[in-house]
Design an enzyme around this catalytic site. Structure first.
Site, PDB file in Angstrom:
ATOM      1  N   CYS A 171       0.577  -1.294   0.112  1.00 30.78           N
ATOM      2  CA  CYS A 171      -0.003  -0.141  -0.010  1.00 30.78           C
ATOM      3  C   CYS A 171       0.978   1.446  -0.029  1.00 30.78           C
ATOM      4  O   CYS A 171       2.049   1.371   0.414  1.00 30.78           O
ATOM      5  CB  CYS A 171      -0.886  -0.006   1.112  1.00 30.78           C
ATOM      6  SG  CYS A 171      -1.936   1.265   1.362  1.00 30.78           S
ATOM      7  N   HIS A 193      -2.346  -4.434   5.270  1.00 31.72           N
ATOM      8  CA  HIS A 193      -1.686  -3.606   6.582  1.00 31.72           C
ATOM      9  C   HIS A 193      -3.001  -3.182   7.382  1.00 31.72           C
ATOM     10  O   HIS A 193      -4.114  -3.045   6.723  1.00 31.72           O
ATOM     11  CB  HIS A 193      -0.745  -2.654   6.475  1.00 31.72           C
ATOM     12  CG  HIS A 193      -1.407  -1.519   5.821  1.00 31.72           C
ATOM     13  ND1 HIS A 193      -1.857  -0.377   6.538  1.00 31.72           N
ATOM     14  CD2 HIS A 193      -1.722  -1.024   4.519  1.00 31.72           C
ATOM     15  CE1 HIS A 193      -2.512   0.740   5.815  1.00 31.72           C
ATOM     16  NE2 HIS A 193      -2.200   0.307   4.545  1.00 31.72           N
TER      17      HIS A 193
END
Length: 209
Positions: free
Chosen positions: A43, A104
């Protein structure tokens, strides 16, 4: 501190520290090129830096980062496909031997999709991007999970879906089928610095600290 000065200060610290220690490595990489064995799709979130998490030196990992670490499925209709181009380059040109998709904790892109951003025509580029995981959102919500588990499960499920999407690229599937490429999922907890990696059965397992 002005932001420009902050960047320059960071660069100066790098030149006096890491660069001095790794000068020969940088010279070799610049002269001989890169030969990473691992591609990491992560990300763009500023709290999740793959190089920090894996203590990687320059040249060790080929990294692509985007909102919510999404791998789109194969699309042959044309257009500009940054993540797909990076995957193609990593597999066909660099010959990486592993691709990890790492999600995450507290992912804003995931939270936005859960809030309906992927169905909002006024949500701009981000809304269009996270619409790629609307089906994942629907699957997760259909499980009837407790509210405090929904985001976490969505974060894991997007990693699983991205791994599936990787196999829609013929050049990826061919390498996987012949044993020359391994696909794995990862998940990082920001608060606890806890890492999980998928095992051979595709289940997430915590890596002992």
């Amino acid at each position: 501190m002005p932001l420009r000065k902050l960047l320059i200060q960071g660069y100066e610290t790098f030149r006096k520290g890491d660069f001095v220690n790794q000068k020969k490595l940088y010279e070799q990489l610049g002269t001989l090129g890169q030969h990473p064995k691992i591609m990491l799709i992560a990300c763009s979130d500023s709290r999740v830096d793959p190089s920090d998490i894996f203590n990687a030196y320059p040249g060790e990992m080929f990294v692509v980062r985007n909102v919510a670490n999404i791998v789109p499925p194969l699309d042959e209709t044309g257009g500009y496909h940054g993540t797909s181009a990076a995957i193609e380059y990593a597999v066909n040109n660099l010959g990486v031997e592993m691709i990890m998709v790492m999600g995450h904790e507290s992912c804003g892109g995931i939270q936005g999709c859960l809030a309906g951003m992927g169905h909002d025509p006024d949500a701009g580029y981000v809304g269009k991007w996270v619409s790629l995981i609307n089906d994942v959102r629907d699957r997760v919500l259909a499980k009837g999970l407790p509210e405090d588990r929904v985001t976490y499960e969505m974060e894991l499920e997007v990693v699983r879906q991205s791994l599936t999407n990787l196999t829609t690229f013929p050049f990826v599937k061919r390498k996987v089928d012949t044993g020359h490429l391994k696909l794995v999922g990862g998940y990082f907890s920001i608060i606890k610095a806890r890492l999980m990696i998928t095992n051979d059965d595709g289940e997430f397992e915590e890596v002992p600290a």
